[in-house]
Design a protein around this motif. Structure first.
Motif, PDB file in Angstrom:
ATOM      1  N   ILE A 100       0.773  -1.222  -0.221  1.00 16.48           N
ATOM      2  CA  ILE A 100       0.216  -0.546  -0.034  1.00 16.48           C
ATOM      3  C   ILE A 100       0.720   1.294   0.104  1.00 16.48           C
ATOM      4  CG2 ILE A 100      -1.210   1.352   0.868  1.00 16.48           C
ATOM      5  CD1 ILE A 100      -2.786  -1.578   2.611  1.00 16.48           C
ATOM      6  N   ALA A 101       2.004   0.943   1.039  1.00 21.03           N
ATOM      7  CA  ALA A 101       2.638   2.359   0.708  1.00 21.03           C
ATOM      8  C   ALA A 101       3.696   2.532  -0.804  1.00 21.03           C
ATOM      9  CB  ALA A 101       4.078   2.215   1.989  1.00 21.03           C
ATOM     10  N   SER A 102       3.683   1.847  -1.706  1.00 23.97           N
ATOM     11  CA  SER A 102       5.083   2.035  -2.652  1.00 23.97           C
ATOM     12  C   SER A 102       3.506   2.403  -3.326  1.00 23.97           C
ATOM     13  CB  SER A 102       5.305   0.275  -3.178  1.00 23.97           C
ATOM     14  OG  SER A 102       4.656  -0.643  -2.999  1.00 23.97           O
ATOM     15  N   ILE A 103       1.973   2.105  -3.390  1.00 19.24           N
ATOM     16  CA  ILE A 103       1.135   2.315  -4.325  1.00 19.24           C
ATOM     17  C   ILE A 103       1.314   4.029  -4.133  1.00 19.24           C
ATOM     18  CG2 ILE A 103      -1.307   2.569  -4.869  1.00 19.24           C
ATOM     19  CD1 ILE A 103      -1.128  -0.715  -4.762  1.00 19.24           C
ATOM     20  N   LEU A 104       1.145   4.168  -2.648  1.00 23.28           N
ATOM     21  CA  LEU A 104       0.026   5.646  -2.644  1.00 23.28           C
ATOM     22  C   LEU A 104       1.966   6.891  -2.952  1.00 23.28           C
ATOM     23  CD1 LEU A 104      -0.326   5.370   1.457  1.00 23.28           C
ATOM     24  CD2 LEU A 104      -1.663   5.845  -0.845  1.00 23.28           C
ATOM     25  N   VAL A 127     -13.098   6.625  -8.441  1.00 17.86           N
ATOM     26  CA  VAL A 127     -13.616   7.279  -7.124  1.00 17.86           C
ATOM     27  C   VAL A 127     -13.238   8.976  -7.580  1.00 17.86           C
ATOM     28  CG1 VAL A 127     -11.982   8.098  -4.678  1.00 17.86           C
ATOM     29  CG2 VAL A 127     -11.564   5.875  -5.565  1.00 17.86           C
ATOM     30  N   LEU A 128     -13.657   9.623  -7.285  1.00 13.92           N
ATOM     31  CA  LEU A 128     -13.926  10.933  -7.866  1.00 13.92           C
ATOM     32  C   LEU A 128     -14.181  11.498  -9.018  1.00 13.92           C
ATOM     33  CD1 LEU A 128     -12.156  13.248  -5.029  1.00 13.92           C
ATOM     34  CD2 LEU A 128     -15.266  13.060  -4.993  1.00 13.92           C
ATOM     35  N   GLY A 129     -14.630  10.089 -10.178  1.00  7.54           N
ATOM     36  CA  GLY A 129     -14.450  10.836 -11.713  1.00  7.54           C
ATOM     37  C   GLY A 129     -12.471  10.464 -11.846  1.00  7.54           C
ATOM     38  N   ASN A 130     -11.940   9.680 -11.386  1.00  8.09           N
ATOM     39  CA  ASN A 130     -10.512   9.476 -11.424  1.00  8.09           C
ATOM     40  C   ASN A 130      -9.741  10.365 -10.911  1.00  8.09           C
ATOM     41  OD1 ASN A 130     -11.573   6.746 -12.514  1.00  8.09           O
ATOM     42  ND2 ASN A 130     -10.720   7.098 -14.282  1.00  8.09           N
ATOM     43  N   LEU A 131     -10.196  11.281  -9.980  1.00  4.73           N
ATOM     44  CA  LEU A 131      -9.058  12.313  -9.880  1.00  4.73           C
ATOM     45  C   LEU A 131      -8.566  11.701  -8.022  1.00  4.73           C
ATOM     46  CD1 LEU A 131     -10.925  15.113  -9.568  1.00  4.73           C
ATOM     47  CD2 LEU A 131      -9.248  15.303 -10.259  1.00  4.73           C
ATOM     48  N   GLY A 132      -9.476   9.984  -7.386  1.00  2.00           N
ATOM     49  CA  GLY A 132      -8.223   9.925  -6.242  1.00  2.00           C
ATOM     50  C   GLY A 132      -8.842   8.326  -7.297  1.00  2.00           C
ATOM     51  N   ILE A 133      -7.751   7.651  -6.088  1.00  5.14           N
ATOM     52  CA  ILE A 133      -7.271   5.771  -6.346  1.00  5.14           C
ATOM     53  C   ILE A 133      -8.599   5.235  -5.165  1.00  5.14           C
ATOM     54  CG2 ILE A 133      -5.553   6.498  -7.540  1.00  5.14           C
ATOM     55  CD1 ILE A 133      -4.023   4.874  -5.298  1.00  5.14           C
ATOM     56  N   ALA A 134      -8.316   3.977  -6.017  1.00  8.36           N
ATOM     57  CA  ALA A 134      -9.179   2.833  -4.703  1.00  8.36           C
ATOM     58  C   ALA A 134      -7.483   1.656  -5.429  1.00  8.36           C
ATOM     59  CB  ALA A 134     -10.105   2.440  -5.622  1.00  8.36           C
ATOM     60  N   ILE A 135      -7.663   1.142  -3.845  1.00  7.46           N
ATOM     61  CA  ILE A 135      -6.184   0.489  -4.039  1.00  7.46           C
ATOM     62  C   ILE A 135      -7.235  -1.201  -3.839  1.00  7.46           C
ATOM     63  CG2 ILE A 135      -4.881  -1.072  -2.264  1.00  7.46           C
ATOM     64  CD1 ILE A 135      -4.687   1.721  -1.663  1.00  7.46           C
ATOM     65  N   ILE A 136      -6.617  -2.073  -4.538  1.00  6.63           N
ATOM     66  CA  ILE A 136      -7.316  -3.314  -5.187  1.00  6.63           C
ATOM     67  C   ILE A 136      -6.502  -4.410  -4.963  1.00  6.63           C
ATOM     68  CG2 ILE A 136      -8.898  -4.650  -6.535  1.00  6.63           C
ATOM     69  CD1 ILE A 136     -10.064  -1.677  -6.360  1.00  6.63           C
ATOM     70  N   SER A 137      -6.988  -5.665  -4.160  1.00  2.00           N
ATOM     71  CA  SER A 137      -5.874  -6.766  -4.054  1.00  2.00           C
ATOM     72  C   SER A 137      -6.775  -7.789  -4.149  1.00  2.00           C
ATOM     73  CB  SER A 137      -6.604  -6.975  -1.996  1.00  2.00           C
ATOM     74  OG  SER A 137      -5.584  -8.914  -2.187  1.00  2.00           O
ATOM     75  N   THR A 138      -5.462  -7.988  -5.757  1.00  4.11           N
ATOM     76  CA  THR A 138      -6.132  -8.957  -7.245  1.00  4.11           C
ATOM     77  C   THR A 138      -5.082 -10.452  -6.767  1.00  4.11           C
ATOM     78  OG1 THR A 138      -4.490  -8.093  -8.414  1.00  4.11           O
ATOM     79  CG2 THR A 138      -6.570  -6.758  -8.662  1.00  4.11           C
ATOM     80  N   SER A 139      -5.800 -11.051  -7.289  1.00  2.81           N
ATOM     81  CA  SER A 139      -4.429 -12.249  -7.130  1.00  2.81           C
ATOM     82  C   SER A 139      -3.539 -12.417  -7.938  1.00  2.81           C
ATOM     83  CB  SER A 139      -5.416 -13.216  -8.434  1.00  2.81           C
ATOM     84  OG  SER A 139      -5.319 -12.764  -9.841  1.00  2.81           O
ATOM     85  N   GLN A 140      -3.168 -10.597  -8.745  1.00  3.36           N
ATOM     86  CA  GLN A 140      -2.191 -10.465  -9.141  1.00  3.36           C
ATOM     87  C   GLN A 140      -0.897  -9.197  -8.635  1.00  3.36           C
ATOM     88  OE1 GLN A 140      -2.264  -8.949 -13.199  1.00  3.36           O
ATOM     89  NE2 GLN A 140      -3.243 -11.873 -13.528  1.00  3.36           N
ATOM     90  N   GLY A 141      -1.508  -8.959  -7.257  1.00  2.00           N
ATOM     91  CA  GLY A 141      -0.950  -7.776  -6.439  1.00  2.00           C
ATOM     92  C   GLY A 141      -1.846  -7.558  -6.266  1.00  2.00           C
ATOM     93  N   VAL A 142      -1.731  -6.635  -4.843  1.00  2.00           N
ATOM     94  CA  VAL A 142      -1.746  -4.660  -4.651  1.00  2.00           C
ATOM     95  C   VAL A 142      -2.031  -3.819  -6.050  1.00  2.00           C
ATOM     96  CG1 VAL A 142      -2.197  -3.125  -2.997  1.00  2.00           C
ATOM     97  CG2 VAL A 142      -1.889  -6.116  -2.898  1.00  2.00           C
ATOM     98  N   MET A 143      -3.347  -3.413  -6.057  1.00  2.00           N
ATOM     99  CA  MET A 143      -2.559  -2.346  -7.666  1.00  2.00           C
ATOM    100  C   MET A 143      -3.859  -0.930  -6.995  1.00  2.00           C
ATOM    101  SD  MET A 143      -3.553  -4.634 -10.734  1.00  2.00           S
ATOM    102  CE  MET A 143      -1.806  -6.174  -9.996  1.00  2.00           C
TER     103      MET A 143
END
Length: 132
Positions: free
Chosen positions: A35-39, A97-113
């Motif tokens: 999560i920190a690396s995505i931020l 998130v806010l018309g793509n002004l923000g992000i959603a963090i998703i945990s997928t089968s290929q990692g967190v993105m």
């Protein structure tokens, strides 16, 4: 003992932002590092580093503020999927998130993105949080 490390991390960042701290210390887990690396990639924090103190691993997160106004870059963090109620989405219903002004963090089968990368790859997963 913390049962939800993601909520703990997000709450620590939110509280440090409100009192305008420069750095915040978070217990280190693989999920918190992801999560920190995505931020960092998305420009919500300056930097982060891992360190060990008395056999405990921690992450030091350097928070980011706007130059003149000293307002935090992160205006809101919202936890979506919780231990008591998991929220999963497929590739067609990934959140905006806010018309793509923000992000959603998703945990997928290929990692967190982010939601944008998951949409490009065409995969869904567990919605961890919204940040804007």
């Amino acid at each position: 003992m913390v049962t939800d490390v993601i909520s703990d991390m997000l709450t620590r960042i939110r509280n440090a932002n409100q009192v305008k701290h420069q750095i915040v210390q978070v217990p280190s887990t693989n999920m918190c590092i992801s999560i920190a690396s995505i931020l960092k990639e998305e420009g919500f924090i300056d930097d982060f580093e891992s360190y060990k103190e008395n056999s405990f691993n921690y992450i030091l997160i350097s928070l980011k503020y706007k130059e003149k106004s000293r307002k935090p870059v992160i205006s809101k963090i919202k936890r979506i999927s919780k231990p008591g109620l998991r929220v999963y989405v497929n590739s067609k219903s990934l959140p905006n998130v806010l018309g793509n002004l923000g992000i959603a963090i998703i945990s997928t089968s290929q990692g967190v993105m982010t939601n944008l990368k998951a949409k490009q790859l065409g995969i869904g997963g567990e919605v961890l949080c919204y940040i804007w």
